[in-house]
Design a protein around this motif. Structure first.
Motif, PDB file in Angstrom:
ATOM      1  N   LEU A  27      42.932  39.033  32.436  1.00  0.00           N
ATOM      2  CA  LEU A  27      42.915  39.053  34.045  1.00  0.00           C
ATOM      3  C   LEU A  27      41.914  40.222  34.345  1.00  0.00           C
ATOM      4  CD1 LEU A  27      46.792  38.853  34.640  1.00  0.00           C
ATOM      5  CD2 LEU A  27      45.227  37.135  34.919  1.00  0.00           C
ATOM      6  N   GLU A  29      38.890  40.550  32.895  1.00  0.00           N
ATOM      7  CA  GLU A  29      37.415  40.285  32.239  1.00  0.00           C
ATOM      8  C   GLU A  29      36.419  40.441  33.791  1.00  0.00           C
ATOM      9  OE1 GLU A  29      37.884  36.384  30.852  1.00  0.00           O
ATOM     10  OE2 GLU A  29      38.545  37.146  29.052  1.00  0.00           O
ATOM     11  N   SER A  32      36.215  38.677  37.136  1.00  0.00           N
ATOM     12  CA  SER A  32      37.747  38.348  37.588  1.00  0.00           C
ATOM     13  C   SER A  32      37.988  38.648  39.026  1.00  0.00           C
ATOM     14  CB  SER A  32      38.606  38.753  36.565  1.00  0.00           C
ATOM     15  OG  SER A  32      38.497  38.269  35.470  1.00  0.00           O
ATOM     16  N   CYS A  77      47.023  40.156  41.230  1.00  0.00           N
ATOM     17  CA  CYS A  77      46.255  39.025  40.761  1.00  0.00           C
ATOM     18  C   CYS A  77      47.189  37.961  41.392  1.00  0.00           C
ATOM     19  CB  CYS A  77      46.010  38.971  39.511  1.00  0.00           C
ATOM     20  SG  CYS A  77      47.313  38.133  38.445  1.00  0.00           S
ATOM     21  N   ARG A  81      46.598  32.197  38.758  1.00  0.00           N
ATOM     22  CA  ARG A  81      45.648  32.563  37.618  1.00  0.00           C
ATOM     23  C   ARG A  81      46.358  33.245  36.480  1.00  0.00           C
ATOM     24  NH1 ARG A  81      42.172  36.678  36.338  1.00  0.00           N
ATOM     25  NH2 ARG A  81      40.277  35.814  35.410  1.00  0.00           N
TER      26      ARG A  81
END
Length: 164
Positions: A27, A29, A32, A77, A81
């Motif tokens: 999550l 990277e 992102s 997030c 995802r």
């Protein structure tokens, strides 16, 4: 869904030390999308170091002063995802509060805290003042049923004796 929290700025380029609430490091990277704070302000990961000193830099945060403004804010997030990466993995907020039973249906208590160690997480399970530490390992934690609010564990020999 909350996935981390900014701690303190490190250096002068806008990087911050972060507490991560998940082992889903994918999550974070570069590129992102994340959301910051109660207002869920959108941000993109510029860089992330997932080793022991976890450092996160978001795009547009380029100074220590800008990083200081993020201190203490929660990182979120999209649930969709995160669920793409889950496959039998869980967020800390999903684990804390679960009732823990042995394979013999003995109730050990509820997960009250998660300790992060170098090897694996450790679930702190408490019942009427009695505390037991359960290593978050697949040979010990056999099942997690979020809908039922339960975790089933197989206490390896000697584990209970170590706790007393």
């Amino acid at each position: 869904m909350p996935v981390g929290k900014f701690r303190k700025p490190v250096g002068m380029n806008g990087s911050l030390k972060v507490a991560i609430f998940t082992d889903l490091l994918e999550l974070f990277e570069p590129g992102s999308p994340l959301f910051i704070g109660d207002q869920r302000d959108p941000a993109l990961v510029e860089s992330f170091t997932g080793q022991q000193n976890r450092l996160l830099k978001v795009a547009g945060c380029d100074s220590r002063e800008q990083a200081e403004a993020l201190r203490g804010k929660t990182i979120y997030c999209h649930g969709e995802r995160a669920s793409a990466y889950l496959r039998g993995r869980f967020f800390q907020f999903q684990i804390v509060g679960l009732q823990v039973n042995t394979v013999n249906d003995e109730c050990l208590g509820n997960v009250v805290e998660i300790l992060q160690t170098g090897a694996n997480d450790v679930y702190v399970v408490r019942d009427d003042g009695v505390e037991i530490l359960i290593p978050a390992r697949k040979e010990v934690v056999l099942d997690v049923d979020l809908e039922a609010g339960k975790m089933i564990v197989d206490l390896i020999p000697g584990l209970r004796e170590l706790q007393q």
